[in-house]
Design a protein around this motif. Sequence first.
Motif, PDB file in Angstrom:
ATOM      1  N   ALA A   1      -1.966   0.375  -4.065  1.00 60.26           N
ATOM      2  CA  ALA A   1      -2.567  -0.758  -3.078  1.00 60.26           C
ATOM      3  C   ALA A   1      -2.832  -2.056  -4.298  1.00 60.26           C
ATOM      4  O   ALA A   1      -3.512  -1.414  -5.577  1.00 60.26           O
TER       5      ALA A   1
ATOM      6  N   ARG B   1       0.976  -1.108   0.282  1.00 60.46           N
ATOM      7  CA  ARG B   1      -0.076  -0.030   0.021  1.00 60.46           C
ATOM      8  C   ARG B   1       0.856   1.227  -0.286  1.00 60.46           C
ATOM      9  O   ARG B   1       1.824   1.012   0.728  1.00 60.46           O
TER      10      ARG B   1
ATOM     11  N   PHE C   1       0.740   5.627   1.386  1.00 58.06           N
ATOM     12  CA  PHE C   1       0.144   6.235   1.277  1.00 58.06           C
ATOM     13  C   PHE C   1       1.458   7.480   1.557  1.00 58.06           C
ATOM     14  O   PHE C   1       2.007   7.520   1.547  1.00 58.06           O
TER      15      PHE C   1
ATOM     16  N   PRO D   1      -5.025   4.676   1.038  1.00 56.44           N
ATOM     17  CA  PRO D   1      -3.943   4.561   0.343  1.00 56.44           C
ATOM     18  C   PRO D   1      -4.257   5.023  -1.386  1.00 56.44           C
ATOM     19  O   PRO D   1      -4.797   4.530  -1.820  1.00 56.44           O
TER      20      PRO D   1
END
Length: 603
Positions: free
Chosen positions: A544, A527, A529, A541
Amino acid sequence: MSALNRRSFLTSAVAVSAALTLGGALDSLPAYAAAPANRPGRAWLRDARIGLFLHWGMRTVPEYTDVEAWEARVTGDGWSAGYWVDEAIKLHASYLVLASFHSRLGYARTWPSRIPGSPRTQRDFLGELIAAAKDKGLKVVLYMTDDPQWHNESGFEYLDSAAYSAHKGQSVDLTTRDGFGMFSYDNFVEVMADYPDLAGFWIDNDNAYWEQSGLYERIRRERPEMTLSNNNEDTPIMDMVSHEQKSGMLPDYDYAAATWTPLPRLAEGCFTTAGRWWYNGTDNTVNEALTLRRIISNCGASIRSLVAEGAQHGGRFPARTEAFNNAAKTWLDGVWGSLRGTEGGGYLYGGLQPGRLPDDGFVTVTVDRDDPTTQYLHITTRPSGDTVEVRDNAHTVRRVEDFRTGRRLAFEQRDGCLTVSGITRWDPYDTVLKIRTAPRRTVLIPPDGITATATSSASGFPAANLVDGDFTTYWDAGDTIPVSVTLDVGRVRHLAYLALNQREWSPTQNRETFGRKEDSARIKDYRVFTSDDGVTWSQEPVAAGVLESAKGVRFIDLGVRCRYARLDVDSTWAAETVPAFYRKLRIDHVGVATHHPRGGGRG
């Protein structure tokens, strides 16, 4: 020196210089100091793309147990060293590996050895081969086995412990590994002294006696120009790792998928043209498509191809093998300009992304060492249509043409992909496109514009290695999964994607090699961020998924504005039942692109 090699050369040169400063002469270094990829005298091996592996001995069909009778048969059938050299040249081979002192071929020394213990010829076949190869600009490497276990496989005892014991003045059992290690050690020393033009040794696994007696250090001291290659073992003092007879890959010719030697370490793929693994000179069917595609695929990963063929007693190859060599010459002549003087693309040398295409095709990439703006796209499995789409890896493409004909092809570049259309001439094994690119990848943030941190790092392998621009360093997650890497690009800006070159120290899938369990140590679930300040992160996210377990550069598309991008690695591909690779993530480099190159050209 080519621009492509300059950085890796300088890195190795600094390492060698430091070693000399700290330890005096290179030979005074401790045992198993890593062999630099640019050790003097290795240029021919670095440049080599193909070698010919010659399996030939007393157990070639029909089997002989009397070495004098075998030698008479060989000479009577017209054995000529020049024939083997000419066959190697047909394959564009740079070197020949002679495997006669082989555990399954009767342990014959094909030179007039002064050491009793196994069959030895009076005629100097080895010397004749070395001389014939030298005349044509090729090298000869001698195969050496560590293994006495097949000493009487056919019911005849090929090892003479009594004769060797009398020679040494002590009792030595050649059927034991220590006894055979002593015997073979003496043979290493003999040929080192007697054949100054012998280029090196191809060693079929280590023997404890050799290691305890400092054999490899002695070779380095007495013949520093010699190359050392080991089969399926990464012995650091050696120059190259050879990966023998891999199978089970998809596609079956993708040999690199089963190897585990990261660049710039030298690697070789060792495989047969057909049939049984070790040859006895019978006329086996040759798999032309598989062999030629393996050669191309290996070039696309900077792996040398050691093509194994078995000769008959008189030296000639069986009819089908000889016919293959003739056909291979014609075919390789047509593509050699896209292989000679290149390195694999999608690794530390840059280049388009290799691997599977969205429409069922498969490609490998080679990059010209002297002119990195020239790349070659090798389409080894044709896609379903007449267009090819590959990730551009931040390269701005200027021109695309059919390598064989020179015909310009239409292309479009957008959203991180290069799409080439109008391909009408497809080769059954390798359709080659010549790609011309801009000299710099300006969409990538330079190393001094990024910093990296991680929640876990092994000692000596910090996250800073991810963005230092040097593929000879890497980040090690320290056996910790999940793990996070945070990239800081200095200010809020648009980030198009992350380009990950994970360390190529593991195969791409779960497999077993000679009883050793292996698996992919690459990222599986991930993922990403983002944050503008490094404190407040996106709740969801921005990207992902599951990252494909594959060789070469892989991409995670972002398309966001931010200063920080945090890559959370939630799992890796290796199973818990394969502890050597389980949760052992290593990454050479992470590139960050601010946007995608765009452009196109008419056919």
